[in-house]
Scaffold this motif. Structure first.
Motif, PDB file in Angstrom:
ATOM      1  N   THR A 455       0.849  -1.304  -0.075  1.00 42.23           N
ATOM      2  CA  THR A 455       0.003   0.091  -0.057  1.00 42.23           C
ATOM      3  C   THR A 455       0.829   1.117   0.015  1.00 42.23           C
ATOM      4  O   THR A 455       1.668   1.365   0.962  1.00 42.23           O
ATOM      5  N   VAL A 456       0.682   2.154  -1.183  1.00 33.44           N
ATOM      6  CA  VAL A 456       1.763   3.152  -1.083  1.00 33.44           C
ATOM      7  C   VAL A 456       0.891   4.492  -1.207  1.00 33.44           C
ATOM      8  O   VAL A 456      -0.158   4.784  -1.937  1.00 33.44           O
ATOM      9  N   PRO A 538       6.001  15.380  -9.214  1.00 36.31           N
ATOM     10  CA  PRO A 538       6.123  14.267 -10.050  1.00 36.31           C
ATOM     11  C   PRO A 538       4.945  13.320 -10.337  1.00 36.31           C
ATOM     12  O   PRO A 538       3.835  13.087  -9.542  1.00 36.31           O
ATOM     13  N   THR A 539       4.841  12.457 -11.319  1.00 34.50           N
ATOM     14  CA  THR A 539       4.223  11.335 -11.388  1.00 34.50           C
ATOM     15  C   THR A 539       5.095  10.012 -11.012  1.00 34.50           C
ATOM     16  O   THR A 539       6.040   9.759 -11.943  1.00 34.50           O
ATOM     17  N   PRO A 540       4.600   9.434  -9.927  1.00 30.93           N
ATOM     18  CA  PRO A 540       5.316   8.211  -9.726  1.00 30.93           C
ATOM     19  C   PRO A 540       5.264   6.813 -10.648  1.00 30.93           C
ATOM     20  O   PRO A 540       4.005   6.610 -10.952  1.00 30.93           O
ATOM     21  N   ALA A 555      -3.430   4.831  -5.288  1.00 30.35           N
ATOM     22  CA  ALA A 555      -4.651   5.457  -5.758  1.00 30.35           C
ATOM     23  C   ALA A 555      -3.904   6.504  -6.895  1.00 30.35           C
ATOM     24  O   ALA A 555      -4.153   7.674  -6.878  1.00 30.35           O
ATOM     25  N   TYR A 556      -3.819   5.783  -8.088  1.00 27.51           N
ATOM     26  CA  TYR A 556      -3.625   6.490  -9.238  1.00 27.51           C
ATOM     27  C   TYR A 556      -4.885   7.266  -9.826  1.00 27.51           C
ATOM     28  O   TYR A 556      -5.898   6.706  -9.633  1.00 27.51           O
ATOM     29  N   GLU A 576       0.988  -1.767 -17.575  1.00 24.94           N
ATOM     30  CA  GLU A 576       0.066  -1.789 -16.228  1.00 24.94           C
ATOM     31  C   GLU A 576      -1.069  -0.602 -16.287  1.00 24.94           C
ATOM     32  O   GLU A 576      -1.942  -0.886 -16.031  1.00 24.94           O
ATOM     33  N   ALA A 577      -0.495   0.402 -16.738  1.00 26.33           N
ATOM     34  CA  ALA A 577      -1.489   1.766 -16.698  1.00 26.33           C
ATOM     35  C   ALA A 577      -2.459   1.363 -17.588  1.00 26.33           C
ATOM     36  O   ALA A 577      -3.665   1.723 -17.488  1.00 26.33           O
TER      37      ALA A 577
END
Length: 879
Positions: A455-456, A538-540, A555-556, A576-577
């Motif tokens: 969980t990030v 940033p976008t991780p 939670a993208y 994956e996206a």
């Protein structure tokens, strides 16, 4: 269930009391019986603490013991016991020679374990415990011996006689018989023994090793398959060269042989110098084999060759250590395939397999660590956990150590343990000693089952230009352990700026990382990593390359996912996206009764991939394909098969409708009618065009059906023919496919491998109500229940069609249970594999749970093999 099956525990391991220094076999093949004389030079094992002078050898109920001799003297019955297939020799001296003579009937061996007859050929499969079906022996992987094998048989019927190692003698005998003698100079356990006797033709090649030695390469096949050997031979040479270049491993014998066998429980077997292959996993040409089969064959050939070091020269001490050889070798063959084909596509394929099958195993009653603590039947642990998750664990070590130290560790492992039977602890110790990196916590991957969830969460401080990632890990309880200790895992990530460029990373408390991407060491239940000098929000890009076999919970936003899908340079994260966006769209489709439409941003993303001619077409095919129904099932806490099926089909139609012109243009651009080419670009183009053709045919328009018919009629290669026929089979009325299926079979009925494909295309069709058709296939003249490939094609194909296996009336479950009961007396290993999907009932809706449970209860009342009993008993124990 009252069966009193024995459970074997890792904690009970003891070294063998005796060592068999040499094993001389004299195998005489006869019409009714085959005679096996085994002469063993035995001595007491100084490492054993056992004080008994009794030598205990494993056999089977089908062996007829004729005579036992010690040091040339025949023993009477008072000097040994034979009970429950175990031969116990009393009062053994410190050093002695034991000779046994046995009779066996390989032609009656339907389990395909030990020595058996496949068509007109005698062959062996001794892993894991098949050798005990040949003669009485210390049938355990830590009992290494030098083998010499003499085989005799009728020369006209069996002109080819093969065994492990190098040929040392041959000649003619009386009564039309002949003999051959083979010697393997390298000590090996009995599971690596192999022999073949048959009427075969040979294809030859040659390889020069890095030290300048000439190695003869030979493939033996039945005469009608002689044209299908080129790909396997070329793959073998490429894998030999790759193993020298990447791992520094050189082949050690003067001869390497492969034999293709039609009846085989597994894909192939790495027996020393004499690899025996399932025909489906070695024979190929463009007319009969798809691109996927070509790649699969190359990977399997490489896998079995790589075993020469990771499995043969260094083998496993006991079967609990199975992943020591299989996980490591799967990782090595994955590296090879990534280097040979598309690395990004290979990684995506591996992750898809892991998430679809291994995550399901981790969540079911057969969940086990990659080094299990116990087993009832070892055949049940030739699993995706031991193989594929085992490979992921080796991959994590590589990521943590880096290329140079990982190579140093593998060199130390091979050099330190050459000629030994060792454990996963020995492997980890070599990696740790070579790198000076502490891997003691990492070893939990070998003893704890389950799939961790990471969980990030993140925060960005624009004033101090700091970005923080907080990563927590948790793993659900499994049978062997309720509370899981934190794993040690590598978390590869990058931070992308507004233009998709990777930002330089400076981790607080660490030196500036020169690489733009970073690997974080995750060791605690929760950790926070703070990056300094991050000049913009940033976008991780997280879990790059799928650096650990975990589930990621971050939670993208849809905006971030669209950005990653178009900008991320990491192939896995880009895919994956796309997958996340498609899954979100399908979840919305599942909640809508009708009128599913493609959201315009998702439509634009898919369109941009289809029209971009600079992208690798194989990668584009992956980007635009929907996740499978099995993959989607793993995303749900409670699996609703009907909802998944209807939602996915609705989304397929919505994509085809919105992107019809782009799909058609892409198909036409990739449809090459010229000479067949097996290049990476050509393979990718075929994958993409057939993906487009499948989408277009969801629209039900006659012109696209005609396009599929034309592609089939062109008969350019099996990739295109098979794709077109599969698409036409999937049409609701089957009208177009029926005559083509008859024509296809008429053309290919003499080719067993193509007939297997023909069965699989029909049984796996994802159309509701296919059970009667599948049952009819069981009555077809080409179906043989004793042949594992035919069973996997028909029954396995049916199980993979979730909407049919999980039919709401329970008929699919009843059919599979019927097949388990029918197969169990014939081939317990295959029967057990068919039973496993029934054991995952807990994740389904209540009605289906009850129906699956009822079939398990029905199975439990039968007289089951240990293989099937273990599956059924563990499944019912969680109910």
């Amino acid at each position: 269930m009252t069966k009193n099956a024995q459970v074997i525990y890792l904690k009970d391991y003891q070294v063998p009391s005796f060592i068999i220094e040499t094993t001389d076999l004299d195998i005489r093949i006869g019409d009714e019986y085959t005679s096996v004389v085994a002469r063993l030079k035995v001595r007491r094992n100084p490492a054993s603490k056992e004080v008994s002078s009794e030598l205990v050898l494993q056999g089977s109920k089908d062996i007829k013991l004729q005579e036992v001799m010690m040091d040339g003297l025949i023993l009477d019955a008072s000097n040994y016991d034979l009970e429950a297939a175990v031969l116990s020799i009393h009062h053994c001296p410190e050093v002695f020679e034991l000779t046994t003579e046995c009779l066996i009937q390989p032609q009656l061996n339907t389990t395909l374990e030990g020595l058996y007859k496949s068509g007109g050929m005698y062959c062996t499969q001794c892993e894991a415990e098949g050798f005990r079906n040949i003669t009485y022996y210390l049938d355990r992987p830590d009992a290494l011996s030098v083998f010499t094998t003499r085989i005799s048989a009728n020369k006209e019927s069996y002109p080819i006689l093969l065994a492990n190692g190098n040929p040392i003698d041959q000649g003619d005998l009386e009564n039309g018989e002949h003999f051959a003698v083979w010697h393997d100079p390298f000590p090996k356990p009995a599971y690596l023994f192999a022999m073949v006797a048959g009427n075969l033709v040979r294809q030859d090649e040659e390889f020069t090793t890095m030290s300048g030695r000439k190695v003869d390469l030979q493939i033996f096949v039945e005469a009608h398959n002689s044209h299908k050997c080129d790909h396997a031979l070329a793959s073998l040479k490429r894998s030999m060269l790759w193993d020298e270049q990447v791992y520094g491993r050189e082949y050690d014998l003067d001869l390497f042989m492969i034999v293709a066998v039609d009846d085989f429980n597994m894909g192939a077997m790495e027996n020393k110098g004499l690899n025996i292959f399932n025909s489906d996993c070695v024979l190929a040409d463009p007319a009969t084999s798809s691109d996927a089969m070509f790649e699969r064959i190359e990977g399997i050939v490489a896998h079995e060759y790589f075993h020469n070091w990771s499995g043969n020269r260094v083998t496993c001490r006991d079967w609990f250590q199975l992943s020591l050889k299989e996980g490591f070798t799967v990782y090595r063959d994955a590296q090879y395939t990534a280097d040979t084909y598309s690395a990004a596509v290979k990684r995506i394929d591996d992750v898809t397999l892991l998430r679809t099958h291994q995550f399901a195993e981790d969540a079911g009653p057969m969940a086990h660590p990659i080094r299990p603590a116990s087993y009832m039947e070892i055949n049940n642990f030739y699993s995706v956990t031991v193989y594929e998750k085992g490979a992921e664990v080796v991959g994590m070590i590589h990521t943590l150590l880096g290329d140079e130290l990982f190579r140093k560790g593998s060199d130390l492992y091979f050099d330190r343990h050459d000629g030994q039977a060792v454990t996963t602890d020995d492997f980890i110790a070599a990696m740790s000693d070579a790198s000076n990196i502490d891997l003691s916590q990492f070893k939990r991957w070998y003893s704890q089952a389950g799939t961790p969830t990471l969980t990030v969460t993140d925060t960005y401080d624009p004033v101090n230009k700091e970005y923080s990632l907080t990563i927590g890990q948790s793993t659900p309880a499994t049978a062997e352990c309720e509370e899981k200790l934190p794993f040690h895992l590598p978390f590869r990530m990058a931070l992308l700026d507004a233009n998709g460029k990777e930002m330089p990373l400076k981790l607080r408390g660490a030196d500036l990382v020169h690489e733009k991407s970073s690997v974080l060491n995750i060791t605690q239940a929760q950790q926070t990593f703070t990056f300094e000098a991050v000049l913009q929000h940033p976008t991780p890009s997280l879990l790059r390359g799928f650096s650990a076999p975990v589930k990621l919970d971050y939670a993208y936003t849809q905006e971030q996912l669209l950005f990653l899908a178009s900008q991320d340079q990491d192939g896995f994260c880009r895919w994956e996206a796309c997958q996340r966006l498609l899954i979100e769209a399908m979840e919305q489709a599942m909640s809508q009764a009708a009128n599913v439409q493609l959201e315009h941003t998702l439509e634009a993303m898919l369109r941009s991939s289809l029209v971009d001619e600079d992208l690798d077409p194989a990668m584009v095919a992956k980007l635009v394909q929907l996740p499978s129904e099995a993959y989607l099932a793993e995303m749900q806490s409670t699996v609703d098969v009907d909802l998944i099926h209807t939602g996915r089909e609705a989304m397929r139609c919505a994509i085809a409708l919105a992107l019809e012109s782009e799909l058609l243009a892409c198909y036409q651009r990739c449809h090459d009618t010229g000479l067949f080419r097996q290049t990476a670009k050509a393979i990718g183009q075929r994958a993409l065009k057939n993906t487009c053709l499948a989408y277009l045919n969801t629209l039900g328009k006659p012109q696209y059906q005609t396009m599929a018919q034309d592609q089939y009629a062109l008969n350019a290669n099996m990739t295109d023919v098979g794709a077109a026929l599969t698409i036409l089979i999937s049409q609701e009325d089957g009208r177009l496919a029926t005559p083509l299926l008859a024509e296809f079979y008429q053309s290919w009925q003499g080719d067993a491998q193509v007939v297997d494909q023909w069965f699989a295309m029909q049984s796996g069709a994802n159309l509701v109500g296919r059970l009667p058709h599948v049952q009819a296939l069981l009555q077809h003249e080409a179906f043989d229940i004793r042949n594992p490939n035919k069973v996997r094609s028909v029954v396995g194909g049916f199980i993979r069609s979730a909407i049919n296996f999980h039919s709401a009336d329970g008929s699919g479950y009843e059919f599979v249970a019927d097949m388990v009961l029918r197969l169990d007396p014939i081939n317990p290993m295959i029967a057990a594999n068919l039973a496993k999907p029934l054991g995952r009932f807990k994740r389904h809706t209540v009605g289906r749970q009850q129906l699956m449970q009822a079939q398990l209860q029905r199975l439990s009342k039968a007289d089951l093999s240990n293989d099937v009993y273990e599956i059924v008993s563990k499944a019912l124990s969680v109910s």
